[in-house]
Design a protein around this motif. Structure first.
Motif, PDB file in Angstrom:
ATOM      1  N   TYR A   1       0.827  -1.211   0.000  1.00 61.16           N
ATOM      2  CA  TYR A   1       0.000   0.000   0.000  1.00 61.16           C
ATOM      3  C   TYR A   1       0.855   1.252   0.000  1.00 61.16           C
ATOM      4  CZ  TYR A   1      -4.573  -2.156   0.345  1.00 61.16           C
ATOM      5  OH  TYR A   1      -5.724  -2.835   0.060  1.00 61.16           O
ATOM      6  N   SER A   2       1.909   1.235   0.805  1.00 60.37           N
ATOM      7  CA  SER A   2       2.731   2.443   0.901  1.00 60.37           C
ATOM      8  C   SER A   2       3.515   2.667  -0.381  1.00 60.37           C
ATOM      9  CB  SER A   2       3.661   2.331   2.101  1.00 60.37           C
ATOM     10  OG  SER A   2       4.935   1.872   1.728  1.00 60.37           O
ATOM     11  N   ALA A   3       3.834   1.590  -1.081  1.00 62.27           N
ATOM     12  CA  ALA A   3       4.635   1.733  -2.297  1.00 62.27           C
ATOM     13  C   ALA A   3       3.789   2.028  -3.523  1.00 62.27           C
ATOM     14  CB  ALA A   3       5.470   0.469  -2.525  1.00 62.27           C
ATOM     15  N   PHE A   4       2.584   1.475  -3.593  1.00 59.50           N
ATOM     16  CA  PHE A   4       1.800   1.581  -4.826  1.00 59.50           C
ATOM     17  C   PHE A   4       0.413   2.200  -4.643  1.00 59.50           C
ATOM     18  CE2 PHE A   4       4.536  -2.239  -5.228  1.00 59.50           C
ATOM     19  CZ  PHE A   4       5.318  -1.834  -6.288  1.00 59.50           C
ATOM     20  N   GLY A   5      -0.030   2.365  -3.416  1.00 61.07           N
ATOM     21  CA  GLY A   5      -1.418   2.774  -3.229  1.00 61.07           C
ATOM     22  C   GLY A   5      -2.310   1.549  -3.162  1.00 61.07           C
ATOM     23  N   ASN A   6      -3.560   1.710  -3.475  1.00 57.20           N
ATOM     24  CA  ASN A   6      -4.489   0.592  -3.314  1.00 57.20           C
ATOM     25  C   ASN A   6      -4.400  -0.406  -4.471  1.00 57.20           C
ATOM     26  OD1 ASN A   6      -5.809   1.787  -5.410  1.00 57.20           O
ATOM     27  ND2 ASN A   6      -7.640   2.289  -4.272  1.00 57.20           N
TER      28      ASN A   6
ATOM     29  N   PRO B   1     -14.233   0.512 -12.901  1.00 60.32           N
ATOM     30  CA  PRO B   1     -13.183   1.424 -13.374  1.00 60.32           C
ATOM     31  C   PRO B   1     -11.992   0.689 -13.984  1.00 60.32           C
ATOM     32  CG  PRO B   1     -13.948   2.092 -11.196  1.00 60.32           C
ATOM     33  CD  PRO B   1     -14.594   0.772 -11.474  1.00 60.32           C
ATOM     34  N   VAL B   2     -11.644  -0.437 -13.407  1.00 60.53           N
ATOM     35  CA  VAL B   2     -10.521  -1.209 -13.950  1.00 60.53           C
ATOM     36  C   VAL B   2     -10.891  -1.793 -15.312  1.00 60.53           C
ATOM     37  CG1 VAL B   2      -9.093  -3.242 -13.589  1.00 60.53           C
ATOM     38  CG2 VAL B   2      -9.577  -1.706 -11.680  1.00 60.53           C
ATOM     39  N   ARG B   3     -12.100  -2.303 -15.415  1.00 58.93           N
ATOM     40  CA  ARG B   3     -12.546  -2.836 -16.706  1.00 58.93           C
ATOM     41  C   ARG B   3     -12.484  -1.746 -17.767  1.00 58.93           C
ATOM     42  NH1 ARG B   3     -17.116  -3.875 -19.995  1.00 58.93           N
ATOM     43  NH2 ARG B   3     -18.412  -2.368 -18.899  1.00 58.93           N
ATOM     44  N   GLN B   4     -12.934  -0.557 -17.420  1.00 64.57           N
ATOM     45  CA  GLN B   4     -12.916   0.541 -18.376  1.00 64.57           C
ATOM     46  C   GLN B   4     -11.485   0.929 -18.749  1.00 64.57           C
ATOM     47  OE1 GLN B   4     -15.827   1.682 -19.762  1.00 64.57           O
ATOM     48  NE2 GLN B   4     -14.365   2.581 -21.194  1.00 64.57           N
ATOM     49  N   ALA B   5     -10.601   0.863 -17.778  1.00 67.15           N
ATOM     50  CA  ALA B   5      -9.200   1.190 -18.055  1.00 67.15           C
ATOM     51  C   ALA B   5      -8.627   0.220 -19.090  1.00 67.15           C
ATOM     52  CB  ALA B   5      -8.381   1.139 -16.766  1.00 67.15           C
ATOM     53  N   LEU B   6      -9.005  -1.032 -18.995  1.00 63.61           N
ATOM     54  CA  LEU B   6      -8.508  -2.006 -19.969  1.00 63.61           C
ATOM     55  C   LEU B   6      -9.151  -1.783 -21.333  1.00 63.61           C
ATOM     56  CD1 LEU B   6      -8.190  -5.282 -17.906  1.00 63.61           C
ATOM     57  CD2 LEU B   6      -6.397  -3.898 -18.938  1.00 63.61           C
ATOM     58  N   ILE B   7     -10.395  -1.373 -21.351  1.00 72.04           N
ATOM     59  CA  ILE B   7     -11.037  -1.049 -22.624  1.00 72.04           C
ATOM     60  C   ILE B   7     -10.274   0.099 -23.300  1.00 72.04           C
ATOM     61  CG2 ILE B   7     -13.108  -0.009 -23.640  1.00 72.04           C
ATOM     62  CD1 ILE B   7     -14.754  -1.619 -21.634  1.00 72.04           C
TER      63      ILE B   7
ATOM     64  N   ALA C   1      -4.656   0.995  -8.047  1.00 74.67           N
ATOM     65  CA  ALA C   1      -3.450   1.713  -8.458  1.00 74.67           C
ATOM     66  C   ALA C   1      -2.325   0.732  -8.770  1.00 74.67           C
ATOM     67  CB  ALA C   1      -3.017   2.683  -7.359  1.00 74.67           C
ATOM     68  N   LEU C   2      -2.237  -0.306  -7.962  1.00 77.88           N
ATOM     69  CA  LEU C   2      -1.213  -1.326  -8.224  1.00 77.88           C
ATOM     70  C   LEU C   2      -1.453  -1.991  -9.569  1.00 77.88           C
ATOM     71  CD1 LEU C   2       1.108  -3.182  -7.522  1.00 77.88           C
ATOM     72  CD2 LEU C   2      -0.413  -4.492  -6.039  1.00 77.88           C
ATOM     73  N   PHE C   3      -2.708  -2.274  -9.855  1.00 73.57           N
ATOM     74  CA  PHE C   3      -3.022  -2.906 -11.139  1.00 73.57           C
ATOM     75  C   PHE C   3      -2.654  -1.992 -12.303  1.00 73.57           C
ATOM     76  CE2 PHE C   3      -5.745  -3.740 -14.754  1.00 73.57           C
ATOM     77  CZ  PHE C   3      -5.574  -5.096 -14.926  1.00 73.57           C
ATOM     78  N   ARG C   4      -2.948  -0.719 -12.160  1.00 75.92           N
ATOM     79  CA  ARG C   4      -2.636   0.207 -13.253  1.00 75.92           C
ATOM     80  C   ARG C   4      -1.131   0.301 -13.468  1.00 75.92           C
ATOM     81  NH1 ARG C   4      -8.157   2.988 -12.685  1.00 75.92           N
ATOM     82  NH2 ARG C   4      -8.172   3.816 -14.789  1.00 75.92           N
ATOM     83  N   ARG C   5      -0.388   0.265 -12.382  1.00 75.81           N
ATOM     84  CA  ARG C   5       1.081   0.252 -12.521  1.00 75.81           C
ATOM     85  C   ARG C   5       1.527  -1.023 -13.217  1.00 75.81           C
ATOM     86  NH1 ARG C   5       4.405   3.117  -8.931  1.00 75.81           N
ATOM     87  NH2 ARG C   5       6.044   1.921  -9.967  1.00 75.81           N
ATOM     88  N   ALA C   6       0.908  -2.123 -12.836  1.00 75.71           N
ATOM     89  CA  ALA C   6       1.268  -3.405 -13.447  1.00 75.71           C
ATOM     90  C   ALA C   6       0.938  -3.399 -14.935  1.00 75.71           C
ATOM     91  CB  ALA C   6       0.537  -4.546 -12.732  1.00 75.71           C
ATOM     92  N   LEU C   7      -0.183  -2.792 -15.282  1.00 75.33           N
ATOM     93  CA  LEU C   7      -0.578  -2.731 -16.695  1.00 75.33           C
ATOM     94  C   LEU C   7       0.418  -1.894 -17.495  1.00 75.33           C
ATOM     95  CD1 LEU C   7      -2.662  -3.425 -18.865  1.00 75.33           C
ATOM     96  CD2 LEU C   7      -3.910  -1.353 -18.218  1.00 75.33           C
ATOM     97  N   ALA C   8       0.831  -0.775 -16.932  1.00 71.94           N
ATOM     98  CA  ALA C   8       1.813   0.071 -17.612  1.00 71.94           C
ATOM     99  C   ALA C   8       3.127  -0.688 -17.804  1.00 71.94           C
ATOM    100  CB  ALA C   8       2.044   1.355 -16.808  1.00 71.94           C
TER     101      ALA C   8
END
Lengths: 200, 200
Positions: free
Chosen positions: A45-50, A118-124, A53-60
């Motif tokens: 949590y301290s490194a990536f947020g929730n 929101p995550v589904r939409q981010a992947l779209i 947010a961690l998933f979005r970092r992983a996707l990038a």
DNA sequence: GTGGTTTAATAACGATCGTTATGGAAATGA
DNA sequence: TCATTTCCATAACGATCGTTATTAAACCAC
């Protein structure tokens, strides 16, 4: 000042990415993530947020570490080469790792609970960005005479991505690399050529 | 002896199917299911068993109520007609209902937690059965001279299903029916014909 | 050293997960 | 009408979900 971080953030992110790749956003629990990364929950949590947010970092990270073949493909001289490069690299990537088959962009979140919308939409959006790049490349090919005047770049881009999405589903179902390559080859056989009588 | 059931089991199953269709197996909670069916949890359990059993019933119902176009397609005279019928009906079904787009066979469970692995595998088997039917149909087409000697029925079936899977992903992402039909048309554009020079 | 600051680890948070016991209402057969 | 059977609805189960206090340990500047 203060105490230094003990774990390697980049390495933890890679491990988390693999978990999401395999189980998707909702299927991956923090128990999975802490086990794979070797990092306790509060540190994540301290490194990536929730989790989102961690998933979005992983996707990038997935994008920059595994999808480099797409911009690579776009630089090839003919649209046919572009498509071939994409399809065969997708077949390879989708079957390369037995522990996380398929594609994170598909596995991540397809049909989910309301919380994960929101995550589904981010992947779209993520997939749409790739499709737009491909469409633009086909526009150029058309202007260069590499694709017939009747060709529809938007449709062709959607077609190519439909194939990659289908291969991702099949890879996740256990299809071999050879089988996916055969699918790619079949898809390529439909590719319009400059002087041909294509309908689209 | 005993009181009679007050709710319509078939109707409740339809409602549950739509929830799974939209949110997938894991994304659908019992809160969602009771709200959609109007049936309280204990009644769902007594009528269908647990969540996995309910999902399997919903999948069977989906098959018989919405995928009738597949056996229908298999009965058409030429392989090209078979494929066209499948692809255009898939484009239609995947975009027909704004509240549950895509395909239950894909949305149901693609990448999931360990707990849902049996459901994921059930969907893999479900899709594989459809692909086998199509492969057999192409075998017949080959024997009838409707497909060239060089054609590979297994690959062609995998190709067609890859397209349908890709369209399902795109439909879930909001693609219009017209766009999916254009993808289908592109896939059909160079279907191997009897006297052609196809590579596969 | 020592104080101030940041990280690490344990453990707990409230909420929700799928599932089921419980008690009472309703409908049956005798 | 009565005993029996079945279903409905409330509520609770233990487990796990994502998230966060809390406390102990490690670091740097002074």
């Amino acid at each position: 000042m203060g105490r230094h971080r003990e774990f390697d953030v980049e390495r933890a992110l890679d491990a988390a990415m693999c978990v999401f790749w395999r189980k998707g956003f909702e299927g991956a629990s923090y128990a999975d993530l802490t086990e794979a990364t070797g990092v306790e929950r509060p540190a994540l949590y301290s490194a990536f947020g929730n989790k989102e947010a961690l998933f979005r970092r992983a996707l990038a990270r997935y994008d920059e570490r595994y999808l480099g073949y797409i911009p690579e493909a776009l630089r090839l001289p003919t649209s046919r080469q572009v498509v071939a490069h994409i399809l065969y690299n997708a077949a390879d990537l989708n079957t390369r790792y037995p522990d996380h088959k398929g594609c994170l962009g598909i596995n991540g979140a397809l049909a989910v609970s309301d919380d994960a919308e929101p995550v589904r939409q981010a992947l779209i959006d993520f997939r749409a960005a790739g499709q737009a790049l491909l469409r633009d490349r086909f526009e150029r090919a058309k202007a260069e005479g590499d694709l017939p005047e009747t060709a529809n770049p938007d449709t062709l881009a959607a077609f190519v991505l439909a194939i990659t999405h289908g291969m991702a589903v099949q890879a996740k179902a256990g299809f071999s690399r050879e089988k996916l390559e055969a699918v790619a080859e079949q898809a390529l056989s439909t590719w319009p050529e400059a002087g041909a009588k294509s309908a689209t």
